[in-house]
Write a protein that holds these residues in place. Structure first.
Motif, PDB file in Angstrom:
ATOM      1  N   ALA A 105      -6.145   6.583  -1.017  1.00  0.00           N
ATOM      2  CA  ALA A 105      -6.910   5.282  -0.842  1.00  0.00           C
ATOM      3  C   ALA A 105      -6.270   4.251  -1.471  1.00  0.00           C
ATOM      4  CB  ALA A 105      -8.331   5.696  -1.027  1.00  0.00           C
ATOM      5  N   ALA A 106      -6.022   3.064  -0.918  1.00  0.00           N
ATOM      6  CA  ALA A 106      -5.457   1.962  -1.692  1.00  0.00           C
ATOM      7  C   ALA A 106      -6.591   1.229  -2.042  1.00  0.00           C
ATOM      8  CB  ALA A 106      -4.651   0.965  -0.552  1.00  0.00           C
ATOM      9  N   ARG A 107      -6.506   0.910  -3.392  1.00  0.00           N
ATOM     10  CA  ARG A 107      -7.579   0.163  -4.041  1.00  0.00           C
ATOM     11  C   ARG A 107      -7.178  -1.219  -4.538  1.00  0.00           C
ATOM     12  NH1 ARG A 107     -10.540   2.327  -8.148  1.00  0.00           N
ATOM     13  NH2 ARG A 107     -11.979   0.520  -7.982  1.00  0.00           N
ATOM     14  N   PHE A 108      -7.665  -2.406  -4.466  1.00  0.00           N
ATOM     15  CA  PHE A 108      -7.162  -3.748  -5.121  1.00  0.00           C
ATOM     16  C   PHE A 108      -8.059  -4.098  -6.164  1.00  0.00           C
ATOM     17  CE2 PHE A 108      -4.468  -3.394  -1.601  1.00  0.00           C
ATOM     18  CZ  PHE A 108      -3.332  -4.165  -1.528  1.00  0.00           C
ATOM     19  N   HIS A 153     -10.655  -2.870   5.171  1.00  0.00           N
ATOM     20  CA  HIS A 153     -11.919  -3.534   4.867  1.00  0.00           C
ATOM     21  C   HIS A 153     -12.962  -2.417   4.449  1.00  0.00           C
ATOM     22  CE1 HIS A 153     -10.969  -7.127   6.864  1.00  0.00           C
ATOM     23  NE2 HIS A 153     -10.167  -6.644   7.675  1.00  0.00           N
ATOM     24  N   ARG A 154     -12.473  -1.608   3.948  1.00  0.00           N
ATOM     25  CA  ARG A 154     -13.393  -0.591   3.248  1.00  0.00           C
ATOM     26  C   ARG A 154     -14.169  -1.276   2.080  1.00  0.00           C
ATOM     27  NH1 ARG A 154      -9.002   2.237   2.498  1.00  0.00           N
ATOM     28  NH2 ARG A 154      -9.202   2.365   0.321  1.00  0.00           N
ATOM     29  N   ALA A 172      -6.440  -8.287   0.532  1.00  0.00           N
ATOM     30  CA  ALA A 172      -7.119  -7.038  -0.152  1.00  0.00           C
ATOM     31  C   ALA A 172      -7.696  -6.248   0.666  1.00  0.00           C
ATOM     32  CB  ALA A 172      -7.594  -6.915  -1.619  1.00  0.00           C
ATOM     33  N   GLU A 185      -5.631  -5.179   3.650  1.00  0.00           N
ATOM     34  CA  GLU A 185      -4.843  -3.758   3.304  1.00  0.00           C
ATOM     35  C   GLU A 185      -5.579  -2.761   3.189  1.00  0.00           C
ATOM     36  OE1 GLU A 185      -1.406  -4.084   2.781  1.00  0.00           O
ATOM     37  OE2 GLU A 185      -1.543  -5.790   4.017  1.00  0.00           O
ATOM     38  N   THR A 186      -6.902  -2.795   2.776  1.00  0.00           N
ATOM     39  CA  THR A 186      -7.567  -1.474   2.716  1.00  0.00           C
ATOM     40  C   THR A 186      -8.454  -1.287   3.910  1.00  0.00           C
ATOM     41  OG1 THR A 186      -9.409  -2.944   1.568  1.00  0.00           O
ATOM     42  CG2 THR A 186      -7.770  -1.914   0.092  1.00  0.00           C
ATOM     43  N   GLU A 224      -2.717  -3.898  -5.988  1.00  0.00           N
ATOM     44  CA  GLU A 224      -2.977  -2.741  -5.608  1.00  0.00           C
ATOM     45  C   GLU A 224      -3.086  -1.741  -7.005  1.00  0.00           C
ATOM     46  OE1 GLU A 224      -2.628   1.444  -4.281  1.00  0.00           O
ATOM     47  OE2 GLU A 224      -0.795   0.370  -5.084  1.00  0.00           O
ATOM     48  N   ALA A 275     -13.278  -0.629  -1.739  1.00  0.00           N
ATOM     49  CA  ALA A 275     -11.664  -0.783  -2.041  1.00  0.00           C
ATOM     50  C   ALA A 275     -11.474  -2.104  -2.733  1.00  0.00           C
ATOM     51  CB  ALA A 275     -11.045  -0.361  -0.716  1.00  0.00           C
ATOM     52  N   VAL A 276     -11.994  -3.075  -2.710  1.00  0.00           N
ATOM     53  CA  VAL A 276     -11.688  -4.007  -3.562  1.00  0.00           C
ATOM     54  C   VAL A 276     -12.711  -4.459  -4.523  1.00  0.00           C
ATOM     55  CG1 VAL A 276     -11.286  -6.529  -3.247  1.00  0.00           C
ATOM     56  CG2 VAL A 276     -10.754  -5.136  -1.241  1.00  0.00           C
TER      57      VAL A 276
END
Length: 77
Positions: free
Chosen positions: A19-22, A61-62, A55, A58-59, A36, A65-66
């Motif tokens: 999972a990408a997180r920013f 819209h979870r 951000a 890129e994630t 990231e 995740a931001v």
């Protein structure tokens, strides 16, 4: 002087999984930065909204995740 978040430090605390997180915050010059947590993506932005929008896109819209940081965030190239 507020603390500085470095990508290497964020990487050590990043959750397992793909999972990408920013992290979004301002750098030393007051520019808005989105980074990231693993250092694979990021950028400088004109506004907080633009950085958060990038951000979020890129994630996928979870909601979780931001993160917006009150600390200084540096984009390392």
């Amino acid at each position: 002087m507020p603390p500085i978040l470095h990508v290497a430090a964020i990487h050590a605390e990043a959750p397992a999984g793909g999972a990408a997180r920013f992290i979004v915050g301002q750098d030393h010059a007051g520019r808005w930065v989105a980074v990231e947590v693993h250092g694979r993506a990021g950028g400088l932005f004109r506004s907080r909204d633009a950085a958060v929008h990038f951000a979020a896109y890129e994630t996928g819209h979870r909601a979780d995740a931001v993160s917006v940081s009150p600390d200084r965030v540096e984009l390392r190239l």
